[in-house]
Scaffold this active site. Sequence first.
Site, PDB file in Angstrom:
ATOM      1  N   CYS A 162       0.891  -1.452   0.180  1.00  0.00           N
ATOM      2  CA  CYS A 162      -0.425   0.291  -0.168  1.00  0.00           C
ATOM      3  C   CYS A 162       0.726   0.945   0.319  1.00  0.00           C
ATOM      4  O   CYS A 162       0.395   2.018  -0.315  1.00  0.00           O
ATOM      5  CB  CYS A 162      -1.002   0.141   1.171  1.00  0.00           C
ATOM      6  SG  CYS A 162      -2.455  -1.383   1.259  1.00  0.00           S
TER       7      CYS A 162
ATOM      8  N   HIS B  16      -4.262   6.705   1.180  1.00  0.00           N
ATOM      9  CA  HIS B  16      -4.437   5.306   0.833  1.00  0.00           C
ATOM     10  C   HIS B  16      -5.715   5.253   0.830  1.00  0.00           C
ATOM     11  O   HIS B  16      -6.372   5.146   1.875  1.00  0.00           O
ATOM     12  CB  HIS B  16      -3.487   4.282   1.041  1.00  0.00           C
ATOM     13  CG  HIS B  16      -4.088   3.403   0.719  1.00  0.00           C
ATOM     14  ND1 HIS B  16      -3.974   2.528  -0.175  1.00  0.00           N
ATOM     15  CD2 HIS B  16      -3.554   1.909   1.855  1.00  0.00           C
ATOM     16  CE1 HIS B  16      -4.775   1.419   0.006  1.00  0.00           C
ATOM     17  NE2 HIS B  16      -4.621   0.575   0.644  1.00  0.00           N
TER      18      HIS B  16
ATOM     19  N   ASN C 209      -9.875  -1.917  -2.332  1.00  0.00           N
ATOM     20  CA  ASN C 209      -8.513  -1.183  -1.928  1.00  0.00           C
ATOM     21  C   ASN C 209      -8.090  -1.266  -2.861  1.00  0.00           C
ATOM     22  O   ASN C 209      -7.727  -2.581  -3.657  1.00  0.00           O
ATOM     23  CB  ASN C 209      -8.123  -1.648  -0.801  1.00  0.00           C
ATOM     24  CG  ASN C 209      -7.243  -1.389  -0.742  1.00  0.00           C
ATOM     25  OD1 ASN C 209      -6.099  -0.768  -0.852  1.00  0.00           O
ATOM     26  ND2 ASN C 209      -6.763  -1.857   1.343  1.00  0.00           N
TER      27      ASN C 209
END
Length: 333
Positions: free
Chosen positions: A114, A260, A290
Amino acid sequence: MKNARITGLGHYVPERIVTNDELSTLMDTSDEWIVERTGIKERRFIDPQKDTLANMAAKATKMALERANLQNEDIEFIIFATITPDYFFPGNGVLLQRELGLESIGALDVRNACSGFIYGLSIAEQYIKAGTYKTILVVGGEIQSTALDITDRGRSTAVIFGDGVGATVVRATDEKRGVLSTHLHADGRFAEELYVKDPGSSRPREERQPEQILDTTGFKVHMNGNAVFKHAVVRFHEVINEALAANHYKKEDIDLLVPHQANLRISKYLQEKLQLPDDKVYNNIMRYGNTTAASIPIAMSEAWEEKKIKDNDLICLAAFGSGFTWASALIKW
């Protein structure tokens, strides 16, 4: 010394939209359950018959180059952040180089999950400040869907992730704007709280060969959601404040925070902690889920399209994820 400035943003997401209602026909879940816990309404899944990470990255790159008024041949170096490459090796940097019809330029792969895009942006910043390159392509991209366990057993992670690619063109400039600083951190003590164990190399030979494996759970995403959330809300806040302090800014000076896209609850908690209004935080997790290393560049590209990123704005990027790793970047646009 030159500054590193993002001059082009692009993104690409697969055509197939997968709603929460569709997932609820495949596992014991519901739209209400998913939205309450993650904020996600839908995500994109690839078509394995036509989509690859490399060709999606080429489409995102095309958009970024057009917006920067550049051609493929202007790229001098490629940095590709992903934990879901098309092959176990080689990395996707060289595959994207091939898609773009380029020869001999360097290609570097970053595997920081991430936080990968910000790590990649930091590398590009240093290369440009050192005078090594003038134009660098930094890409974050993932294909998560083909590894998800879309059953009741895997629902805690299967509802979260999606596919997509974001691309940025980073160029040398003499202007007093661009990437002001980047801040990178990691804590390997928590590596197994969010990871995919296999295909790992530290195994007996018979365990590295899937045809000999009966238990394939090691190939699935394992996430301790509570541990990730607990650490994320602390580290996000810390690393944003670190970037602000390093450049003598206050939280009130932020024009747009692009975190993020891990979980809308985390973003909302962070927004409240920093006391930022809705128009100063950009979220698109509700549409894409995500997308790991792709989430920040996709969000930046969309925010720019929506005119939420303007010249001389102070943009803050922040990420937290597997490793654990976390990072931030402060940019004068």
